[in-house]
Design an enzyme around this catalytic site. Structure first.
Site, short mmCIF file in Angstrom:
data_model
loop_
_atom_site.label_atom_id
_atom_site.label_comp_id
_atom_site.label_asym_id
_atom_site.label_seq_id
_atom_site.Cartn_x
_atom_site.Cartn_y
_atom_site.Cartn_z
CD GLU A 1 8.62 -5.39 -7.31
OE1 GLU A 1 7.63 -5.76 -7.97
OE2 GLU A 1 9.05 -6.03 -6.33
CD GLU B 1 3.01 -6.36 -2.38
OE1 GLU B 1 2.78 -5.79 -1.29
OE2 GLU B 1 2.26 -7.22 -2.86
#
Length: 360
Positions: free
Chosen positions: A178, A321
């Site tokens: 994300e 991430e």
């Protein structure tokens, strides 16, 4: 829950027991001490149950990164402004972000998804952007619910459809990631409401808040829990009130793994909050998840314990991430190689190890 989402969930079936038993038998025959690869062995057995075959393959793997902005940033709960979300997401499409460099090394294809960034993005060519925008960022949940319930459902269904597309393209494993400034705040609020634990137990500094910033962040989350908690009827309400489009989309990715029978790797704190939301929407969804690592955020271990998932790595990581999820994939590669290629006790003509009881 709307009818379309209910129809998706009706497709979920239990893990396939015969394939899991065959995988356990194969591990018992491999010429090494029993259970000596620990969690790696258990994860291969689980993958056999998910894939419905003892011939576990991980040749084609994807990292899905859900990118979205969060209105709560207006309350000063982050070190940087929300404009950073768009900049990092665009960097991902060029293959220049931290996780993209790691993914290249691990042989993982990267799929950045704009599910709610506050502006339109310009895509690079290395990892072309997938645009599935629910809206241009969520509202500020300090003042009003982050999104409408319909938007939460839409985002969940977007995550499910992403997994469907990857399943149809032949991917064997999905890692979750994300990008969204402010999403440790949304994740702490979601986790607090789902776990019914005080925000102080779950909330960390995110991307480097100082003491004053952390106090402000905690105050915002506490007020949100008090305001929205009594009104939330279910997990989708929780996501709508205090979550983000990235969190709701990841919730859908985890549900999609169960629907389309693809193992999904939990990344860190934010990913684990979405994983818990998925398991609350469909109890047992956790059986289709693998835990990559323990986040350094305070709730990292608590969420994995709640999901009963054993992590492969403990390295103090908290970047997000998908970096933790990608880091775990080479370990799974090695485990699959041992599982499929190593000689059996019979082949090398030595006596097999036998299970021994504990104690003296």
């Amino acid at each position: 829950m709307n009818e379309e989402l209910r129809e998706y969930l009706l497709q979920i079936r239990p893990l396939e027991a015969v394939s899991m038993e065959m995988a356990r038998k194969r591990w018992s025959q491999v010429a090494k001490p029993l259970n000596s690869l620990g969690v790696l062995e258990n994860d291969i057995v689980k993958m056999a149950g998910i894939m419905e075959t003892s011939r576990v393959e991980l040749d084609k793997r994807a990292l899905v990164i859900l990118c979205s902005d969060n209105g709560i940033v207006e309350e000063g709960v982050t070190q940087t402004g929300r404009e950073v979300t768009a900049l990092v997401a665009e960097n991902m499409t060029k293959g220049e972000s931290c996780v993209c460099i790691m993914a290249d090394r691990a042989g993982v294809e990267v799929f950045p998804v704009d599910i709610g960034v506050a502006r339109d993005l310009v895509s690079g060519v290395r990892h072309p952007l997938i645009t599935r925008k629910t809206a241009y960022g969520t509202k500020n949940f300090h003042r009003e619910p982050a999104m409408k319930r319909e938007e939460a459902v839409q985002s969940i269904e977007t995550g499910i459809r992403l997994v469907k597309e990857l399943a149809e393209a032949g991917y064997h494993l999905i890692a979750t990631g994300e990008m969204g400034i402010g999403n440790t705040t949304t994740s702490s609020a979601v986790a607090s409401l789902l776990l019914k634990k005080a925000p102080e137990v779950l909330t960390g500094r995110g991307a480097g808040l100082n003491d004053e910033g952390l106090r402000r962040k905690l105050g915002v989350i506490k007020k949100a829990v008090d305001t929205y908690g009594p009104a939330c009827r279910d997990t989708i309400d929780v996501l709508a009130c205090v979550g983000g489009f990235d969190l709701a989309g990841l919730t859908g990715v985890f549900l999609g793994g169960a629907i389309y029978r693809i193992p999904v790797l939990v990344d860190g704190f934010i990913s684990a909050a979405a994983a818990l939301a998925a398991d609350r929407i469909y109890p047992g969804c956790r059986n289709y998840m693998l835990a990559s690592h323990v986040s350094a955020e305070p709730a990292g271990r608590l969420l994995l314990d709640q999901l009963e998932l054993a992590p492969l790595i403990q390295a103090g990581m908290c970047l997000g991430e998908g970096t933790g999820a990608v880091s775990a994939i080479p370990l799974l590669d090695m485990a699959v190689s041992v599982y499929t290629k190593m000689s059996s006790f019979e082949e090398i003509k030595i006596e097999a190890y036998k299970p021994m009881g504990g104690g003296s």
